[in-house]
Write a protein that holds these residues in place. Structure first.
Motif, mmCIF file in Angstrom:
data_model
loop_
_atom_site.group_PDB
_atom_site.id
_atom_site.type_symbol
_atom_site.label_atom_id
_atom_site.label_comp_id
_atom_site.label_asym_id
_atom_site.label_seq_id
_atom_site.Cartn_x
_atom_site.Cartn_y
_atom_site.Cartn_z
ATOM 1 N N LYS A 52 38.644 93.090 14.116
ATOM 2 C CA LYS A 52 38.849 94.436 14.646
ATOM 3 C C LYS A 52 37.536 95.204 14.744
ATOM 4 C CE LYS A 52 43.620 95.453 13.472
ATOM 5 N NZ LYS A 52 44.494 96.070 12.451
ATOM 6 N N LEU A 53 36.615 94.906 13.843
ATOM 7 C CA LEU A 53 35.310 95.576 13.864
ATOM 8 C C LEU A 53 34.318 94.868 14.783
ATOM 9 C CD1 LEU A 53 34.983 96.154 10.032
ATOM 10 C CD2 LEU A 53 35.224 97.946 11.739
ATOM 11 N N ALA A 54 34.786 93.835 15.471
ATOM 12 C CA ALA A 54 33.937 93.031 16.371
ATOM 13 C C ALA A 54 32.846 92.282 15.610
ATOM 14 C CB ALA A 54 33.315 93.878 17.470
ATOM 15 N N VAL A 55 33.048 92.081 14.303
ATOM 16 C CA VAL A 55 32.082 91.300 13.528
ATOM 17 C C VAL A 55 32.417 89.815 13.625
ATOM 18 C CG1 VAL A 55 31.211 90.873 11.196
ATOM 19 C CG2 VAL A 55 31.603 93.206 11.969
ATOM 20 N N HIS A 56 33.710 89.502 13.684
ATOM 21 C CA HIS A 56 34.130 88.109 13.867
ATOM 22 C C HIS A 56 34.701 87.968 15.276
ATOM 23 C CE1 HIS A 56 35.643 84.154 12.546
ATOM 24 N NE2 HIS A 56 36.608 84.399 13.412
ATOM 25 N N GLY A 57 34.443 86.839 15.893
ATOM 26 C CA GLY A 57 35.023 86.567 17.201
ATOM 27 C C GLY A 57 34.109 86.947 18.337
ATOM 28 N N LYS A 58 34.483 86.483 19.498
ATOM 29 C CA LYS A 58 33.623 86.677 20.655
ATOM 30 C C LYS A 58 34.010 87.935 21.427
ATOM 31 C CE LYS A 58 31.673 84.554 24.626
ATOM 32 N NZ LYS A 58 30.810 83.490 25.005
ATOM 33 N N THR A 59 33.012 88.733 21.751
ATOM 34 C CA THR A 59 33.209 89.935 22.539
ATOM 35 C C THR A 59 32.444 89.766 23.842
ATOM 36 O OG1 THR A 59 33.219 91.136 20.471
ATOM 37 C CG2 THR A 59 33.094 92.445 22.456
ATOM 38 N N MET A 60 33.051 90.135 24.937
ATOM 39 C CA MET A 60 32.375 90.027 26.225
ATOM 40 C C MET A 60 32.320 91.391 26.891
ATOM 41 S SD MET A 60 34.225 86.573 27.396
ATOM 42 C CE MET A 60 35.758 87.380 27.103
ATOM 43 N N GLU A 110 32.820 99.033 28.717
ATOM 44 C CA GLU A 110 34.061 98.281 28.529
ATOM 45 C C GLU A 110 33.813 96.945 27.838
ATOM 46 O OE1 GLU A 110 37.605 96.397 31.217
ATOM 47 O OE2 GLU A 110 36.496 98.102 31.999
ATOM 48 N N GLN A 111 34.621 96.691 26.828
ATOM 49 C CA GLN A 111 34.507 95.429 26.098
ATOM 50 C C GLN A 111 35.799 94.650 26.219
ATOM 51 O OE1 GLN A 111 33.527 96.246 22.022
ATOM 52 N NE2 GLN A 111 31.347 96.146 22.481
ATOM 53 N N ILE A 112 35.681 93.344 26.233
ATOM 54 C CA ILE A 112 36.859 92.476 26.199
ATOM 55 C C ILE A 112 36.713 91.562 24.988
ATOM 56 C CG2 ILE A 112 38.214 90.774 27.437
ATOM 57 C CD1 ILE A 112 36.801 91.899 30.003
ATOM 58 N N ARG A 113 37.729 91.583 24.129
ATOM 59 C CA ARG A 113 37.710 90.804 22.908
ATOM 60 C C ARG A 113 38.548 89.558 23.118
ATOM 61 N NH1 ARG A 113 37.253 93.856 18.600
ATOM 62 N NH2 ARG A 113 35.730 94.869 19.897
ATOM 63 N N ARG A 114 38.101 88.437 22.624
ATOM 64 C CA ARG A 114 38.906 87.222 22.684
ATOM 65 C C ARG A 114 39.775 87.142 21.437
ATOM 66 N NH1 ARG A 114 35.410 82.610 25.434
ATOM 67 N NH2 ARG A 114 35.716 83.278 27.577
ATOM 68 N N SER A 115 41.046 86.805 21.647
ATOM 69 C CA SER A 115 41.968 86.686 20.526
ATOM 70 C C SER A 115 41.703 85.382 19.763
ATOM 71 C CB SER A 115 43.395 86.718 21.065
ATOM 72 O OG SER A 115 44.299 86.665 20.003
ATOM 73 N N CYS A 116 42.269 85.267 18.570
ATOM 74 C CA CYS A 116 42.008 84.114 17.682
ATOM 75 C C CYS A 116 42.216 82.781 18.379
ATOM 76 C CB CYS A 116 42.933 84.149 16.477
ATOM 77 S SG CYS A 116 43.106 85.754 15.725
ATOM 78 N N THR A 117 43.352 82.681 19.122
ATOM 79 C CA THR A 117 43.742 81.380 19.659
ATOM 80 C C THR A 117 42.916 80.980 20.878
ATOM 81 O OG1 THR A 117 45.503 82.515 20.825
ATOM 82 C CG2 THR A 117 46.093 81.419 18.771
ATOM 83 N N ALA A 118 42.050 81.878 21.357
ATOM 84 C CA ALA A 118 41.157 81.495 22.451
ATOM 85 C C ALA A 118 40.118 80.483 21.952
ATOM 86 C CB ALA A 118 40.470 82.730 23.019
ATOM 87 N N CYS A 119 39.734 80.601 20.686
ATOM 88 C CA CYS A 119 38.714 79.701 20.133
ATOM 89 C C CYS A 119 39.306 78.695 19.149
ATOM 90 C CB CYS A 119 37.637 80.506 19.413
ATOM 91 S SG CYS A 119 36.840 81.727 20.454
ATOM 92 N N HIS A 120 40.325 79.119 18.386
ATOM 93 C CA HIS A 120 40.913 78.244 17.372
ATOM 94 C C HIS A 120 42.243 77.717 17.878
ATOM 95 C CE1 HIS A 120 38.040 79.661 14.327
ATOM 96 N NE2 HIS A 120 38.236 80.869 14.808
ATOM 97 N N ASN A 121 42.440 76.415 17.816
ATOM 98 C CA ASN A 121 43.750 75.841 18.080
ATOM 99 C C ASN A 121 44.625 76.186 16.872
ATOM 100 O OD1 ASN A 121 45.977 74.245 18.327
ATOM 101 N ND2 ASN A 121 44.865 72.313 18.565
#
Lengths: 179, 320
Positions: free
Chosen positions: A130-138, A144-155
């Motif tokens: 939520k703080l954009a510390v973990h995960g990919k932000t584009m 404007e930011q687009i955050r990738r949800s967990c399942t975009a990177c992790h199966n």
């Protein structure tokens, strides 16, 4: 050149808890990014077999009995390396609506909000995400930011991030000398 | 007194040898001085010839330092550089000069637990910043080290594997750290590299004389030198160029990561961050309390490389 406050001072400043946001120039000028308002990239558009109820699950009833899966899910069953050995489809998928996920409290969420389900166990990761510390932000660091949800990177059925083929490295000096 | 005698003999021989060496050095020095003078004389003649033949060519070779260029000068200069690229490689490029933003100081953070050494960042950086196909070098160096160590001397950045990460190894990307107290800028004899108000360390490629003092001064190996004429396929040239960042560089100048200032000064993320498949790279405004990097500095165990040197890097590493 006019010397500015060094970064180390800022770090020490924050570590000591003397944080006074109103003193920073960034607070008053220009639009800021707000991690809470970032858009989350929808997942369902990338899921080949979604909606499940309109594809395979239109022909069969839900069987909540824990068993060895042999048809389409046989591969998935082999890949299920998440949590303990008692993990079973309906811990996460809804029994009543196969197109939805179910949280531990019983409420249903869509496949686009998988982070809520993942975060119900991995709370620390959800907090960081939520703080954009973990995960990919584009997109934009400002704007404007687009955050990738967990399942975009992790199966979700086998969560560790997979191996990748690396790009080639630089040319070692002895080879570069032959140019 | 045999002892004193034997001690005196070598001392005398040593003194004579030193005298001979001094004579040699004087000879060499004289020779250099002569060749330098003849070189300067030839150079002056060449400049006079160029100035006489075409005033246009003189301005093409010598223009003012970036900081002394007026807006009108910049317009003319950028138009000339664009025309040069068009005639040389047939690619229509646009050179811009985005200004530092008020209330913004850039900072970078990198999660070392997530980096798996796939080098997508280095490759995306090369494409974005028009790095030459030949000679091949990269601004981002990903060092492979044994798990449990941060041992750069024992590390290897030339690794080639079928798949990464390799068991028992960790990966540590290093690029220009955009220090708050940059040693590279202090040593530049012609002020061709300096620190911008938003914290970015930049190079005026046309002002750089190629002495490479900055490369020697940088403790992070953050700078690269164009030893050979850079060649790049026209299809690979990125037409969106910044004067201080990714425009095409000539041979014999120093270049380095600029945090993609032509992108970041317009609010976009750097190319390396966009390319990272693991989401290990974070970029933002250090002065914004909600900025990604500020949140990381406040909440995570961050460290900087070679803190003891007092360079105060703007590039923070952390373990998420």
């Amino acid at each position: 050149m006019i010397s500015r406050r060094p970064v180390a001072c800022l770090v020490a400043f924050l570590a000591l808890g003397c944080h006074q946001p109103e003193r920073h120039r960034g607070d008053v000028e220009g639009p800021k990014q707000d991690p809470e308002t970032a858009k989350v990239e929808p997942r369902t558009q990338f899921l080949v077999t979604y909606p499940c109820s309109a594809k395979c699950h239109s022909k069969r009833n839900t069987n909540a009995q824990q068993r060895q899966l042999v048809e389409f899910h046989s591969q998935r069953n082999k890949e299920l390396h998440h949590g303990d050995s008692k993990a079973w489809c309906y811990q996460c998928h809804s029994e009543t609506n196969i197109d939805r996920l179910v949280l531990p409290n019983g409420s249903q969420v869509s496949f686009d909000e998988a982070h809520l389900l993942c975060g119900s166990c991995h709370g620390d990761k959800l907090r960081d995400w939520k703080l954009a510390v973990h995960g990919k932000t584009m997109g934009h660091w400002r704007g404007e930011q687009i955050r990738r949800s967990c399942t975009a990177c992790h199966n979700p059925h086998n969560p560790p991030f997979g191996k990748l083929e690396p790009e080639h490295g630089p040319v070692p000096p002895q080879k570069a000398g032959k140019m | 007194m045999p002892c004193r005698g034997s001690a005196g003999e070598p001392a005398r021989a040593e003194a004579e040898a030193a005298g001979a060496r001094r004579q040699d050095l004087v000879q060499i020095r004289r020779k250099h001085e002569q060749s330098r003078r003849s070189f300067l004389a030839e150079g002056a003649l060449a400049v006079a010839a160029v100035a006489g033949s075409s005033a246009c060519e003189t301005t093409a070779k010598f223009h003012a330092h970036y900081k002394e260029l007026s807006d009108e000068d910049k317009k003319q200069l950028f138009a000339r550089l664009e025309a040069e690229v068009l005639s040389r490689s047939g690619v229509k490029v646009k050179i811009r000069d985005p200004k530092p933003m008020d209330g913004v100081e850039f900072a970078y953070a990198l999660d070392l637990t997530l980096c798996n050494g796939n080098r997508r960042c280095a490759e995306a950086c090369a494409r974005e910043n028009n790095l030459p196909d030949e000679p091949k070098f990269r601004y981002i160096q990903v060092v492979e080290m044994n798990r449990g160590t941060i041992d750069f001397e024992g590390g290897n950045h030339y690794y080639e594997h079928d798949q990464v990460p390799v068991k028992g190894k960790v990966y540590f990307p290093v690029q220009c750290q955009h220090c708050e107290n940059p040693p590279c800028c202090k040593v530049c004899p012609v002020e061709a590299t300096w620190k911008e108000p938003d914290g970015l360390v930049v190079v005026d490629y046309d002002w750089c004389i190629g002495c490479r003092y900055c490369i020697a001064a940088c403790p992070y190996y953050g700078r690269r030198f164009n030893f050979a004429e850079p060649t790049i396929r026209p299809s690979r040239i990125n037409p969106d160029q910044g004067y201080l960042s990714n425009r095409l560089r000539p041979v014999g100048v120093v270049e380095k990561c600029t945090f993609c200032l032509h992108r970041t000064r317009e609010g976009r993320y750097p190319a390396c961050l966009e390319a990272c498949p693991t989401g290990a790279r974070k970029f933002g405004n250090l002065l914004d309390p909600n900025g990604e990097v500020r949140v990381i500095i406040e909440r995570k165990r961050v460290f900087v490389l070679k803190e003891e040197l007092g360079t105060l890097p703007r590039f923070f590493y952390f373990y998420g």
